[in-house]
Scaffold this motif. Structure first.
Motif, PDB file in Angstrom:
ATOM      1  N   GLU A  30       0.915  -1.195  -0.034  1.00  0.00           N
ATOM      2  CA  GLU A  30      -0.041   0.089   0.015  1.00  0.00           C
ATOM      3  C   GLU A  30       0.691   1.208   0.046  1.00  0.00           C
ATOM      4  OE1 GLU A  30      -2.883  -0.128   3.195  1.00  0.00           O
ATOM      5  OE2 GLU A  30      -3.607  -1.790   2.485  1.00  0.00           O
ATOM      6  N   ASN A  31       2.057   1.298   0.705  1.00  0.00           N
ATOM      7  CA  ASN A  31       2.948   2.509   0.377  1.00  0.00           C
ATOM      8  C   ASN A  31       4.322   2.094   0.038  1.00  0.00           C
ATOM      9  OD1 ASN A  31       0.981   4.471   1.723  1.00  0.00           O
ATOM     10  ND2 ASN A  31       1.076   3.095   3.408  1.00  0.00           N
ATOM     11  N   ILE A  32       4.946   2.789  -0.670  1.00  0.00           N
ATOM     12  CA  ILE A  32       6.613   2.552  -0.719  1.00  0.00           C
ATOM     13  C   ILE A  32       7.280   3.978  -0.244  1.00  0.00           C
ATOM     14  CG2 ILE A  32       6.331   0.970  -2.709  1.00  0.00           C
ATOM     15  CD1 ILE A  32       6.717   3.192  -4.644  1.00  0.00           C
ATOM     16  N   SER A  33       8.542   3.904  -0.158  1.00  0.00           N
ATOM     17  CA  SER A  33       9.203   5.181   0.202  1.00  0.00           C
ATOM     18  C   SER A  33      10.481   5.337  -0.270  1.00  0.00           C
ATOM     19  CB  SER A  33       9.530   5.066   2.050  1.00  0.00           C
ATOM     20  OG  SER A  33      10.486   3.967   2.149  1.00  0.00           O
ATOM     21  N   ILE A  34      10.954   6.821  -0.487  1.00  0.00           N
ATOM     22  CA  ILE A  34      12.218   7.133  -0.791  1.00  0.00           C
ATOM     23  C   ILE A  34      13.243   7.871  -0.233  1.00  0.00           C
ATOM     24  CG2 ILE A  34      11.184   9.163  -1.904  1.00  0.00           C
ATOM     25  CD1 ILE A  34      13.060   9.089  -4.570  1.00  0.00           C
ATOM     26  N   SER A  35      14.412   7.561  -0.117  1.00  0.00           N
ATOM     27  CA  SER A  35      15.401   8.353   0.670  1.00  0.00           C
ATOM     28  C   SER A  35      16.651   8.473  -0.289  1.00  0.00           C
ATOM     29  CB  SER A  35      15.623   7.380   2.105  1.00  0.00           C
ATOM     30  OG  SER A  35      15.956   6.186   1.557  1.00  0.00           O
ATOM     31  N   SER A  47      18.696  16.517   2.414  1.00  0.00           N
ATOM     32  CA  SER A  47      18.538  16.610   0.868  1.00  0.00           C
ATOM     33  C   SER A  47      19.491  17.757   0.393  1.00  0.00           C
ATOM     34  CB  SER A  47      16.910  16.969   0.831  1.00  0.00           C
ATOM     35  OG  SER A  47      16.053  15.991   1.176  1.00  0.00           O
ATOM     36  N   VAL A  48      20.411  17.900   1.018  1.00  0.00           N
ATOM     37  CA  VAL A  48      21.735  18.986   0.423  1.00  0.00           C
ATOM     38  C   VAL A  48      22.333  18.259  -0.048  1.00  0.00           C
ATOM     39  CG1 VAL A  48      23.182  20.866   0.906  1.00  0.00           C
ATOM     40  CG2 VAL A  48      20.985  20.683   1.989  1.00  0.00           C
ATOM     41  N   ASN A  76      19.305  21.675  -9.000  1.00  0.00           N
ATOM     42  CA  ASN A  76      18.940  22.368  -7.731  1.00  0.00           C
ATOM     43  C   ASN A  76      17.331  22.551  -7.878  1.00  0.00           C
ATOM     44  OD1 ASN A  76      19.370  23.553  -5.390  1.00  0.00           O
ATOM     45  ND2 ASN A  76      19.204  25.934  -6.348  1.00  0.00           N
ATOM     46  N   ARG A  77      16.706  22.296  -6.657  1.00  0.00           N
ATOM     47  CA  ARG A  77      15.215  22.188  -6.557  1.00  0.00           C
ATOM     48  C   ARG A  77      14.496  21.174  -7.221  1.00  0.00           C
ATOM     49  NH1 ARG A  77      15.769  24.783  -1.745  1.00  0.00           N
ATOM     50  NH2 ARG A  77      16.690  26.795  -2.212  1.00  0.00           N
ATOM     51  N   ALA A  78      15.194  20.167  -7.760  1.00  0.00           N
ATOM     52  CA  ALA A  78      14.486  19.294  -8.618  1.00  0.00           C
ATOM     53  C   ALA A  78      13.786  18.323  -7.605  1.00  0.00           C
ATOM     54  CB  ALA A  78      15.575  18.232  -9.420  1.00  0.00           C
ATOM     55  N   THR A  79      13.029  17.415  -7.997  1.00  0.00           N
ATOM     56  CA  THR A  79      11.897  16.805  -7.345  1.00  0.00           C
ATOM     57  C   THR A  79      12.200  15.304  -7.984  1.00  0.00           C
ATOM     58  OG1 THR A  79      10.224  18.517  -6.785  1.00  0.00           O
ATOM     59  CG2 THR A  79       9.784  16.257  -6.402  1.00  0.00           C
ATOM     60  N   PHE A  80      12.228  14.259  -7.042  1.00  0.00           N
ATOM     61  CA  PHE A  80      12.344  13.157  -7.371  1.00  0.00           C
ATOM     62  C   PHE A  80      11.572  12.003  -6.639  1.00  0.00           C
ATOM     63  CE2 PHE A  80      16.622  14.890  -8.053  1.00  0.00           C
ATOM     64  CZ  PHE A  80      17.193  14.125  -9.113  1.00  0.00           C
ATOM     65  N   ARG A  81      11.112  11.084  -7.347  1.00  0.00           N
ATOM     66  CA  ARG A  81      10.273   9.822  -7.103  1.00  0.00           C
ATOM     67  C   ARG A  81      10.365   8.734  -7.430  1.00  0.00           C
ATOM     68  NH1 ARG A  81       5.686   9.104 -10.103  1.00  0.00           N
ATOM     69  NH2 ARG A  81       5.278  10.295 -11.651  1.00  0.00           N
ATOM     70  N   CYS A  82      10.101   7.623  -6.740  1.00  0.00           N
ATOM     71  CA  CYS A  82      10.059   6.241  -7.279  1.00  0.00           C
ATOM     72  C   CYS A  82       8.541   5.592  -7.310  1.00  0.00           C
ATOM     73  CB  CYS A  82      11.194   5.435  -6.597  1.00  0.00           C
ATOM     74  SG  CYS A  82      10.362   4.951  -5.000  1.00  0.00           S
ATOM     75  N   SER A 138       6.087   6.915  -4.755  1.00  0.00           N
ATOM     76  CA  SER A 138       6.455   7.167  -3.392  1.00  0.00           C
ATOM     77  C   SER A 138       6.243   8.691  -3.081  1.00  0.00           C
ATOM     78  CB  SER A 138       7.980   7.063  -3.106  1.00  0.00           C
ATOM     79  OG  SER A 138       8.703   7.902  -4.192  1.00  0.00           O
ATOM     80  N   GLN A 139       6.525   9.257  -2.083  1.00  0.00           N
ATOM     81  CA  GLN A 139       6.217  10.739  -1.796  1.00  0.00           C
ATOM     82  C   GLN A 139       7.506  11.368  -2.628  1.00  0.00           C
ATOM     83  OE1 GLN A 139       7.361   8.880   0.253  1.00  0.00           O
ATOM     84  NE2 GLN A 139       8.959   9.800   1.692  1.00  0.00           N
ATOM     85  N   ASP A 140       7.231  12.792  -2.920  1.00  0.00           N
ATOM     86  CA  ASP A 140       8.300  13.459  -3.802  1.00  0.00           C
ATOM     87  C   ASP A 140       9.389  13.781  -2.878  1.00  0.00           C
ATOM     88  OD1 ASP A 140       6.669  13.579  -5.990  1.00  0.00           O
ATOM     89  OD2 ASP A 140       6.148  15.609  -5.528  1.00  0.00           O
ATOM     90  N   TYR A 141      10.576  13.822  -3.306  1.00  0.00           N
ATOM     91  CA  TYR A 141      11.866  14.310  -2.583  1.00  0.00           C
ATOM     92  C   TYR A 141      12.570  15.226  -3.348  1.00  0.00           C
ATOM     93  CZ  TYR A 141      15.972  13.185  -0.052  1.00  0.00           C
ATOM     94  OH  TYR A 141      17.124  13.056   0.871  1.00  0.00           O
ATOM     95  N   SER A 142      12.635  16.450  -2.784  1.00  0.00           N
ATOM     96  CA  SER A 142      13.224  17.751  -3.411  1.00  0.00           C
ATOM     97  C   SER A 142      14.541  17.743  -2.666  1.00  0.00           C
ATOM     98  CB  SER A 142      12.398  19.039  -3.025  1.00  0.00           C
ATOM     99  OG  SER A 142      12.980  20.101  -3.406  1.00  0.00           O
ATOM    100  N   ILE A 143      15.506  18.239  -3.882  1.00  0.00           N
ATOM    101  CA  ILE A 143      16.996  18.526  -3.299  1.00  0.00           C
ATOM    102  C   ILE A 143      17.380  19.734  -3.659  1.00  0.00           C
ATOM    103  CG2 ILE A 143      17.307  15.873  -3.877  1.00  0.00           C
ATOM    104  CD1 ILE A 143      18.926  17.087  -6.467  1.00  0.00           C
ATOM    105  N   GLU A 144      18.411  20.169  -3.011  1.00  0.00           N
ATOM    106  CA  GLU A 144      18.980  21.410  -3.054  1.00  0.00           C
ATOM    107  C   GLU A 144      20.646  20.965  -3.355  1.00  0.00           C
ATOM    108  OE1 GLU A 144      20.405  25.421  -0.800  1.00  0.00           O
ATOM    109  OE2 GLU A 144      19.228  24.013   0.356  1.00  0.00           O
ATOM    110  N   VAL A 145      20.995  21.705  -4.501  1.00  0.00           N
ATOM    111  CA  VAL A 145      22.261  21.353  -5.010  1.00  0.00           C
ATOM    112  C   VAL A 145      23.444  22.552  -4.787  1.00  0.00           C
ATOM    113  CG1 VAL A 145      23.734  20.665  -7.056  1.00  0.00           C
ATOM    114  CG2 VAL A 145      21.302  19.987  -6.786  1.00  0.00           C
TER     115      VAL A 145
END
Length: 756
Positions: free
Chosen positions: A112-117, A123-124, A185-191, A208-215
């Motif tokens: 029912e759920n998956i996760s991203i890390s 996230s920097v 920079n400010r890109a959003t990742f998900r699986c 999964s939920q969105d994962y935003s990063i800072e470069v």
């Protein structure tokens, strides 16, 4: 039960193999493949079209049956909890041809759920470093149907298929290796977990939920493609990027630069850009201030041949020039030649502006080889045109080297030099050299001109041409001068006598020793070269009245005595007999005369060239129109004489070999008389002279006729009014007019009667 069925199947297969036969199993499954979620209900129909069977059964650890006498069975499970189940449907035939079919059952479980890390902190991420993303997928089966998809800003960037053979639920992890860039920079990742259970099952997916990063990156200074035009400022010309945003400063020669001041072309130079962010970065750049094309050529461009390709505009950046000639685009060669001369239209442009203008290109090059000048032959008295042509930049100047005479004229027309020889003579024979030159070089060509009917003459005049000197007399000079007054014709004049060369134009003989010096005058002339003429020279000695010179000896014994006399022969001496007398003068003895003896006679034959009788052949002969005239050429000279006439007629040169030449046209007629001793030519000029005698006679006759007519006319009028008749005086009637009485405007006082 399953062991029995397996044995039956193995046995049936062995029998078929041994028999070499194959048979089909007439079992139908509906559905043939079952996809069921763990714990859900499942149902499969098993039937056969065979009627002669012993039985049909279902082999399964859940809800299996034994062999039944039927052709249709249903396998049903209300809650399937077996992960690795493979039920069989089989048919038992009386002939032993038993067969089985496996029911394909896929039992699945989807989370029912998956996760991203990620492996980064908070996230920097730092640009260029390796970072890992992990996607956790719990309790999923079967794994071999699972595909994990990775998305960056909703764009698929990676796909991972898991191939675990386990049919039972397991926890799965998918990894994605990421190299962050500043653009991320400010890109959003998900699986996303995606399970495709085939055409008989569902397609399941879960994100999964969105994962935003800072470069973190920079600071970086990007001045690529830097273009600064004249009048612009440096603001925004270099892109300085970084996270965090850096502070920027411009320096020139170590001093800060105000970026808001417009730049001029003199501001070209080296600048330093300093950016401070996470750390300090400096960059040195060369800035060229761009400006539009500017004309750098004159409107008329004069260049030597083989000059490297030229550019007629300047600017920054260097403008692109397009050259047009006769409205056609041309590409100038690496080195310009004479063929590239002409007028060009130039279009010059760069990324600032463009200009158009015209340039006239003049290419300087030395004269080409001379053409149109060849060896020539001309008839005596005709006209010859020698042409000399050469190309050059600028147009070459022409000059000629030849024996200059009054009948030769130079003329230039349409870039060609003409040398025109009129009324060609023997002095026009020789070499003619044309020189063509300009500031780039010189060329020349020499040809030979031959005059037919004439001999090559040596333009030397010796004064006097004959020199007769007496032994030990006063010396006399002979002068050798050129016949032409053109000083440029003469290169050198000198004498040769006694086999020695004497410089100068004069020669003086030695009257004591120069008995036979063979004096010859030599001259070197333009066009003719070297030629010579001899001086007719005679040195004589007079010994006494007899003009003799004898050698005498006082010896008494017999000796040979010779006596020589010098005689200047003339044509009057021809056929004269000469003899000498030797007389021995002894004292008188016995009254005998002195002994003497005469030599044999020597007949002298004097050879002299002919002399034309000019008393019969004048220099100028008049020719009356309509009449012919005879020209008689007589000459005195050694026989045989050969007489010939040469002249020009309407049809060309003519020759006659008669003594008398009848002429009917004006012109020049040359009589040449030759014999073995030489030849003499006399030219006669024949001119037209009108015969006025017939005209005068006609005029006189006409006058006489006119006068006669006038006289007759006057006489006839006078006679009519005054004519006399015969009358009788008998019976006159005074004062009575009678018809027979003549009146002339008055009345007669005498009566008269007309006599019959």
């Amino acid at each position: 039960m399953s062991d029995r069925i397996l044995i039956v199947q193995l046995f049936a297969g062995l029998i078929l193999i041994m028999a070499g036969k194959t048979t089909s199993c007439h079992i139908e499954l509906s559905p043939s493949t079952v996809v069921v979620k763990y714990g859900d209900r499942v149902s499969v129909n098993c039937s056969t079209s065979l009627s002669n069977i012993t039985g049909m059964g279902l082999e399964s650890p859940v809800e299996g049956t034994g062999a039944e006498n039927t052709t249709h069975l249903i396998w049903t499970v209300d809650s399937l909890t077996e992960w690795d189940i493979e039920p069989l449907c089989y048919v038992v035939a009386p002939d032993g041809n038993d067969c089985t079919k496996k029911i394909q059952v896929i039992v699945y479980s989807f989370p029912e759920n998956i996760s991203i890390s990620s492996s980064s902190l908070n996230s920097v991420m730092t640009e260029g470093e390796t970072h890992n993303f992990t996607c956790e997928i719990p309790n999923i089966a079967p794994v071999r149907k699972l595909t994990v998809r990775w998305y960056k800003d909703d764009k698929l960037v990676h796909e991972n298929e898991l191939n675990s053979p386990s049919k039972k639920p397991t926890n799965q992890s998918s990894f994605y290796v990421f190299f962050p860039r500043r653009q991320d920079n400010r890109a959003t990742f998900r699986c996303e977990a995606f399970m495709d259970l085939g055409p008989d099952g569902p397609q399941l997916n879960l994100s999964s939920q969105d994962y935003s990063i800072e470069v973190l990156f920079g600071p970086d200074i990007d001045c690529s493609g830097l273009i600064v035009q004249e009048g612009e400022t440096l603001e925004g010309k270099c892109l300085v990027a970084g996270n965090p945003m850096p502070e920027v400063e411009w320096l020139k020669n170590g001093l800060p630069t105000n970026l808001s001041i417009p730049l001029g072309r003199n501001d070209t130079g080296i600048y330093t850009v300093k950016a401070e962010g996470r750390f300090e970065v400096t960059k040195t750049i060369q800035i060229s201030v761009f400006y539009g094309p500017e004309k750098t050529c004159q409107s008329t461009l004069t260049i030597p041949e083989h000059t490297p390709r030229i550019s007629c505009t300047g600017g920054s950046p260097q403008p692109l020039e397009i050259w047009y000639k006769d409205d056609v685009e041309v590409k100038l060669p690496k080195n310009l030649t004479r063929r590239d001369a002409g007028q060009y239209f130039i279009r010059s442009f760069n990324n600032v502006s463009s200009i158009n203008f015209t340039v006239n290109v003049i290419v300087l090059y030395p004269p080409t080889d001379i053409v149109e000048l060849e060896n020539a032959e001309v008839q005596f008295g005709d006209t010859l045109d020698l042409k000399c042509s050469s190309m050059g930049g600028p147009q070459p100047d022409y000059s000629w080297t030849y024996y200059q005479m009054a009948n030769v004229m130079e003329k230039k027309q349409d870039g060609v030099s003409h040398l025109i020889v009129k009324n060609a003579t023997g002095l026009n024979m020789g070499s003619y050299t044309c020189h063509a030159g300009n500031q780039e070089g010189n060329v020349s060509k020499t040809v030979r001109v031959t005059v037919k009917g004439a001999k090559q003459e040596c333009p030397i005049q010796i004064i006097p041409d004959t020199m007769v000197l007496q032994y030990q007399s006063w010396a006399q000079q002979a002068a050798c001068i050129p016949m032409s007054t053109e000083s440029s014709n003469v290169k050198k004049i000198y004498w040769k006598a006694n086999h020695r060369r004497t410089n100068g134009t004069e020669w003086t003989p030695d009257t004591e020793d120069d008995w036979d010096p063979h004096p010859v005058c030599h001259g070197v002339f333009n066009g003719i070269g070297e030629c010579h003429k001899p001086l007719h020279y005679t040195l004589y000695n007079l010994m006494g009245e007899n003009n003799t010179r004898c050698s005498k000896s006082e010896v008494r014994s017999p000796v040979n005595v010779s006596c020589t006399t010098n005689i200047t022969l003339k044509r009057t001496h021809n056929d004269v007999n000469i003899r000498c007398e030797a007389r021995l003068n002894l004292p008188p003895a016995g009254g005998h005369p002195p002994p003497s003896v005469f030599s044999d006679s020597l007949n002298i034959s004097v050879c002299y060239k002919p002399e034309i009788n000019t008393t019969k052949l004048a220099d100028t002969v008049p020719l009356i129109t309509g009449y012919d005239e005879d020209l008689v050429c007589e000459a005195d000279g050694r026989q045989p004489l050969s007489i010939s006439w040469s002249y020009m007629s309407a049809s060309g040169p003519k020759n006659s070999f008669n003594k008398t030449l009848r002429v009917s046209a004006a012109g020049y007629y040359n009589c040449t008389v030759s014999n073995p001793c030489g030849s003499t030519t006399h030219m006669v000029k024949v001119i037209f002279k009108e015969d006025y005698l017939p005209l005068i006679a006609g005029f006189v006759a006409l006058t006489v006729i006119i006068i006669s007519i006038i006289f007759v006319f006057i006489y006839s009028i006078y006679y009519k009014n005054t004519k006399m008749r015969r009358y009788s005086l008998k019976n006159p009637k005074l004062s009575t007019h009678h018809g027979n009485v003549a009146h002339n405007g008055w009345d007669t006082q005498f009566p008269m009667t007309k006599l019959s």
